[in-house]
Enzyme design. Structure first.
Site, PDB file in Angstrom:
ATOM      1  N   ASP A 209       0.825  -1.201   0.000  1.00 33.78           N
ATOM      2  CA  ASP A 209       0.000   0.000   0.000  1.00 33.78           C
ATOM      3  C   ASP A 209       0.875   1.273   0.000  1.00 33.78           C
ATOM      4  O   ASP A 209       1.875   1.341   0.718  1.00 33.78           O
ATOM      5  CB  ASP A 209      -0.851  -0.035   1.286  1.00 33.78           C
ATOM      6  CG  ASP A 209      -1.910   1.037   1.347  1.00 33.78           C
ATOM      7  OD1 ASP A 209      -2.832   0.995   0.527  1.00 33.78           O
ATOM      8  OD2 ASP A 209      -1.820   1.918   2.228  1.00 33.78           O
ATOM      9  N   GLU A 258      14.256 -15.684   0.128  1.00 34.45           N
ATOM     10  CA  GLU A 258      15.059 -16.537   1.011  1.00 34.45           C
ATOM     11  C   GLU A 258      14.288 -17.116   2.187  1.00 34.45           C
ATOM     12  O   GLU A 258      14.723 -18.076   2.802  1.00 34.45           O
ATOM     13  CB  GLU A 258      16.268 -15.744   1.531  1.00 34.45           C
ATOM     14  CG  GLU A 258      17.245 -15.438   0.409  1.00 34.45           C
ATOM     15  CD  GLU A 258      18.443 -14.619   0.873  1.00 34.45           C
ATOM     16  OE1 GLU A 258      18.442 -14.168   2.032  1.00 34.45           O
ATOM     17  OE2 GLU A 258      19.358 -14.434   0.048  1.00 34.45           O
TER      18      GLU A 258
HETATM   19  C1  GLC Z   1      -4.353   2.945  -0.588  1.00 33.20           C
HETATM   20  C2  GLC Z   1      -5.623   2.151  -0.413  1.00 33.20           C
HETATM   21  C3  GLC Z   1      -6.707   3.072   0.033  1.00 33.20           C
HETATM   22  C4  GLC Z   1      -6.296   3.702   1.354  1.00 33.20           C
HETATM   23  C5  GLC Z   1      -4.927   4.359   1.256  1.00 33.20           C
HETATM   24  C6  GLC Z   1      -4.360   4.672   2.604  1.00 33.20           C
HETATM   25  O1  GLC Z   1      -4.458   3.900  -1.582  1.00 33.20           O
HETATM   26  O2  GLC Z   1      -5.943   1.491  -1.615  1.00 33.20           O
HETATM   27  O3  GLC Z   1      -7.935   2.421   0.151  1.00 33.20           O
HETATM   28  O4  GLC Z   1      -7.246   4.640   1.737  1.00 33.20           O
HETATM   29  O5  GLC Z   1      -3.999   3.525   0.622  1.00 33.20           O
HETATM   30  O6  GLC Z   1      -3.939   3.506   3.245  1.00 33.20           O
END
Ligand code: GLC
Length: 550
Positions: A209, A258
């Site tokens: 993310d 690994e």
């Molecule tokens: C990413 C996720 C989104 C979230 C953001 C903050 O963009 O897809 O849903 O709000 O990260 O974590």
């Protein structure tokens, strides 16, 4: 398309189709109105029958849900409303038995404000070790009443919140999502522990993310006027796309390669995947995340955000294939996600939106590389207008009620039956995670299975052909050849393996070009005209039966 013959790296994920599950809106097993892991496990045969290769679960970890679970309070546990760790193990084991790989979300940019580290930081004085795990700074102005710099939250408003003792903390998203300080070795070490934990529980890879934002310029300079407004230039922001990210991702690559093998059925070391959610729109910069020894894939948001116009789509396809092929990474294609307006709505809504979404699906699934399908896309669900008092997205609150946010694509899936909640849950419709609209009886998975003209049957047919038929998935875009001129109202290409795809964006039915002589139709997103022409907003796959001469 430019660097022929290098081949594309990677094992199963080079040409896979991955299905995104947003667990609380997928399937509820215990009648509390919230989708859960046992519910998702029970629906795995549906995904096997759909023909996807992998599933990606968005966050199911303990969370106060300030941002749909992307505010994580404990990275190595399961939220009680979604299940237990044992339920996760059962999910992964069942998925593997059905031949499906499992990806989970890794959210390293920030934690929840309920994470023990942040609680400790709030209780500790300025300058303490506990505060250094995050980004605390004194405010500006005579009494520190101004934020430390001009950075903006992606959800609107300032990216800083004061804590009452003269210091402020940084959050590039909601205030409940404080950003971590990735220059700290204990932060780095903790995420290594988290990666290893889930590998031991059988995951085959991670979707990372906000992969572009972990490191901020340590001087925390102002971004400057206008810098936040142009996404195409966001790599110039002092908190995006910094060089320090790449050694970190190389170290994660090595860790995945690994770390000892997980439970039976999970991908062996060397076949695990890291996929970057990097909001970097310059294809060449995006490709840096997937150089050899870094991540395997990065999401292609330029494709998702592209308007329904042949020149724009042509440009995205060409640039994406060129940039990824140059580093030997598969291109990824995505039309929808838990963050985006549903394609049938985005492409115009009503019958036009449905026709275009069907054509877009065939375009995406013909292209070389990997595709990501978000739950409900295969049913052609539209975006839902939810009542104000049901909205949960922080965007709604932080925009002062001017932007509705992303909840309209996070409404529970309709599985069967004629009335809400359509088999999603045994709870009353109003008690479900989000209420489904009436009128979805024809959009349930069951109803669409019984209708050969449905979106579901189109996806199933396309995925069947990708797996074993005459339109098998290909990983490598090096041989892709565009057949339509740049100013045409259609897009046509030859993948280089005898499969041709054409999409007509124009108002008039299209006579298939001469280069299509000697081909037969494999699949179409809608009926061709009596003269065999391709109607507007329709896509077709064709296969060469006889090689054209000359
Ligand atoms: C990413 C996720 C989104 C979230 C953001 C903050 O963009 O897809 O849903 O709000 O990260 O974590």
């Amino acid at each position: 398309m430019t660097s022929a013959g290098r081949g594309v790296r990677g094992p199963w994920w080079r040409d896979a189709v991955c299905y995104e599950i947003h667990p609380r809106a997928f399937a509820d097993s215990d009648g509390d109105g919230i989708g859960d892991l046992p519910g998702a496990t029970a629906r795995l045969p549906y995904l096997r029958d759909l023909g996807v290769d992998a599933v990606w679960l968005t966050p199911f970890y303990p969370s106060p849900l300030a941002d749909a679970g992307y505010d994580i309070a404990d990275h190595t546990a399961v939220a009680p409303d979604v299940g237990t760790l044992g339920d996760f193990d059962t999910f992964a084991e069942r998925a593997h038995t059905l031949g499906l790989k499992v990806l989970v979300d890794l959210v390293p940019n920030h934690t929840s404000d309920a994470h023990p580290w942040f609680r400790e930081a709030l209780a500790a004085p300025g300058g303490s070790t506990a505060r250094e795990r995050y980004l605390f700074r004194p405010g500006r102005g005579v009494r520190g009443e101004e934020p430390p710099n001009d950075w903006r939250s992606a959800f609107g408003g300032a990216a800083w919140t004061p804590v009452g003792d003269g210091e402020w903390y940084l959050h590039l998203h909601a205030p409940e999502q404080p950003d971590l300080n990735w220059y700290r070795p204990d932060v780095v070490a903790d995420f290594e522990r988290i990666l290893r934990f889930w590998l031991d529980h059988g995951v085959d890879g991670f979707r990372v993310d906000v992969a572009h934002a972990l490191y901020k310029d340590p001087a925390l300079p102002d971004a400057g006027p206008g810098q936040h407004e142009d996404p195409a230039r966001n790599h110039l922001l002092p908190y995006y796309d910094r060089e320090e990210l790449h050694p970190l991702y190389r170290s994660w690559h090595t860790l995945l390669a690994e770390h000892p093998a997980g439970p039976p059925g999970s991908a062996p070391p060397g076949e695990r995947l890291l996929v970057a959610e990097a909001a970097v729109f310059d294809p060449a910069r995006l490709a840096r995340y997937v150089r050899p020894g870094e991540m395997g894939q990065s999401f292609n948001f330029a494709f998702l955000e592209c308007p329904w116009e042949p020149a724009a789509i042509r440009a995205v396809v060409t640039e994406s294939v060129d940039a990824m092929t140059a580093v030997g990474a598969p291109v990824t294609w995505v039309l929808s996600s838990h963050d985006a307006v549903r394609p049938v709505t985005r492409y115009g809504g009503g019958p036009v939106g449905v026709r275009r979404a069907r054509a877009a699906a065939l375009l995406m699934l013909a292209l070389p590389g990997t595709a990501y399908v978000y739950q409900g896309e295969e049913l052609g669900l539209p975006q839902v207008e939810l009542a104000d008092d049901r909205l949960r997205d922080p965007v709604w609150r932080r925009s002062g009620g001017t932007e509705r946010g992303r909840d309209g694509c996070r409404v529970p899936l309709p599985w069967e039956g004629g009335r809400a909640p359509y088999g999603f849950s045994s709870a009353a419709p109003a008690d479900c995670w989000f209420p489904q609209p009436q009128g979805w009886a024809a959009l349930t998975a069951d109803a669409e299975r019984a209708d050969p003209g449905s979106m579901l049957e189109l996806y199933r047919a396309a995925l069947r052909l990708r797996r074993s038929g005459s339109a098998r998935a290909v990983a490598d875009g090096a041989a892709l050849r565009l057949l339509s001129p740049p100013d045409a109202a259609h897009l046509a290409f030859d993948r280089g393996d005898g499969l041709l795809c054409a999409v007509n964006f124009g108002a008039r039915p299209l006579a298939l070009p001469e280069s299509f002589d000697g081909t037969e139709v494999v699949l179409a997103s809608g009926p061709l005209t009596d003269e065999g022409r391709l109607p507007t907003d329709t896509a077709v796959w064709l296969r060469q039966v006889v090689r054209s001469v000359g």
